[in-house]
Design a protein around this motif. Sequence first.
Motif, PDB file in Angstrom:
ATOM      1  N   LYS A 262      55.918   9.560 -49.346  1.00 38.56           N
ATOM      2  CA  LYS A 262      56.600   9.049 -48.159  1.00 38.56           C
ATOM      3  C   LYS A 262      56.712  10.125 -47.088  1.00 38.56           C
ATOM      4  O   LYS A 262      56.589   9.831 -45.902  1.00 38.56           O
ATOM      5  N   LYS A 263      56.937  11.356 -47.508  1.00 41.86           N
ATOM      6  CA  LYS A 263      57.006  12.465 -46.546  1.00 41.86           C
ATOM      7  C   LYS A 263      55.678  12.573 -45.794  1.00 41.86           C
ATOM      8  O   LYS A 263      55.651  12.677 -44.575  1.00 41.86           O
ATOM      9  N   ARG A 264      54.578  12.529 -46.535  1.00 50.12           N
ATOM     10  CA  ARG A 264      53.254  12.612 -45.925  1.00 50.12           C
ATOM     11  C   ARG A 264      53.024  11.439 -44.982  1.00 50.12           C
ATOM     12  O   ARG A 264      52.527  11.602 -43.873  1.00 50.12           O
ATOM     13  N   SER A 265      53.445  10.247 -45.389  1.00 56.10           N
ATOM     14  CA  SER A 265      53.213   9.076 -44.549  1.00 56.10           C
ATOM     15  C   SER A 265      54.035   9.141 -43.255  1.00 56.10           C
ATOM     16  O   SER A 265      53.574   8.699 -42.209  1.00 56.10           O
ATOM     17  N   VAL A 266      55.228   9.708 -43.307  1.00 59.50           N
ATOM     18  CA  VAL A 266      56.032   9.878 -42.091  1.00 59.50           C
ATOM     19  C   VAL A 266      55.351  10.867 -41.157  1.00 59.50           C
ATOM     20  O   VAL A 266      55.275  10.644 -39.944  1.00 59.50           O
ATOM     21  N   ARG A 267      54.848  11.959 -41.711  1.00 62.06           N
ATOM     22  CA  ARG A 267      54.150  12.950 -40.872  1.00 62.06           C
ATOM     23  C   ARG A 267      52.893  12.345 -40.249  1.00 62.06           C
ATOM     24  O   ARG A 267      52.577  12.623 -39.095  1.00 62.06           O
ATOM     25  N   GLU A 268      52.197  11.495 -40.988  1.00 63.14           N
ATOM     26  CA  GLU A 268      51.017  10.828 -40.433  1.00 63.14           C
ATOM     27  C   GLU A 268      51.416   9.864 -39.307  1.00 63.14           C
ATOM     28  O   GLU A 268      50.748   9.787 -38.278  1.00 63.14           O
ATOM     29  N   ALA A 269      52.510   9.134 -39.514  1.00 58.39           N
ATOM     30  CA  ALA A 269      52.999   8.217 -38.476  1.00 58.39           C
ATOM     31  C   ALA A 269      53.401   8.999 -37.228  1.00 58.39           C
ATOM     32  O   ALA A 269      53.155   8.556 -36.102  1.00 58.39           O
ATOM     33  N   MET A 270      53.983  10.152 -37.440  1.00 61.89           N
ATOM     34  CA  MET A 270      54.371  11.014 -36.320  1.00 61.89           C
ATOM     35  C   MET A 270      53.133  11.430 -35.527  1.00 61.89           C
ATOM     36  O   MET A 270      53.117  11.366 -34.297  1.00 61.89           O
TER      37      MET A 270
END
Length: 96
Positions: A79-87
Motif C-alpha cells: 500500500k505504501k508503494r501504491s500511494v507513492r505511485e499515485a502521488m
Amino acid sequence: MVDMLCRTGLVTEAFQFVQEMPIESNPIIWRTLINACRAIGELKLGEEISRQLIRNDPLYESNYVLLSNIYARMSDWEKKRSVREAMYRSGCWKFG
C-alpha cells in the motif's frame, strides 16, 4: 486545542473536537491529527483522514506522504508503494 489533545495522546477526543467545532476545519488541523494518529498507533483513523485529504486536494504532496507514512507504520509496503505511485501519477512528487 487539537494540537494539545494530540500531544497528550487523546487522538479520539481531538477527532471528536474537530468534528464538533463551530467553524470548518482546515487541512492543517487534519494533518496534525494524522501525525498524532501515526505516532500513537491509531492507524485506521489516520488512514481514513488521509484518504479524505487526498480526495479533497489531490495535488498537495504532503497528503500522500502522510498516508504513505501510515502504511509504513503498519508495515504494509504494498500500500505504501501504491500511494507513492499515485502521488507520482498525480503530478506531485516529493524528491529526496
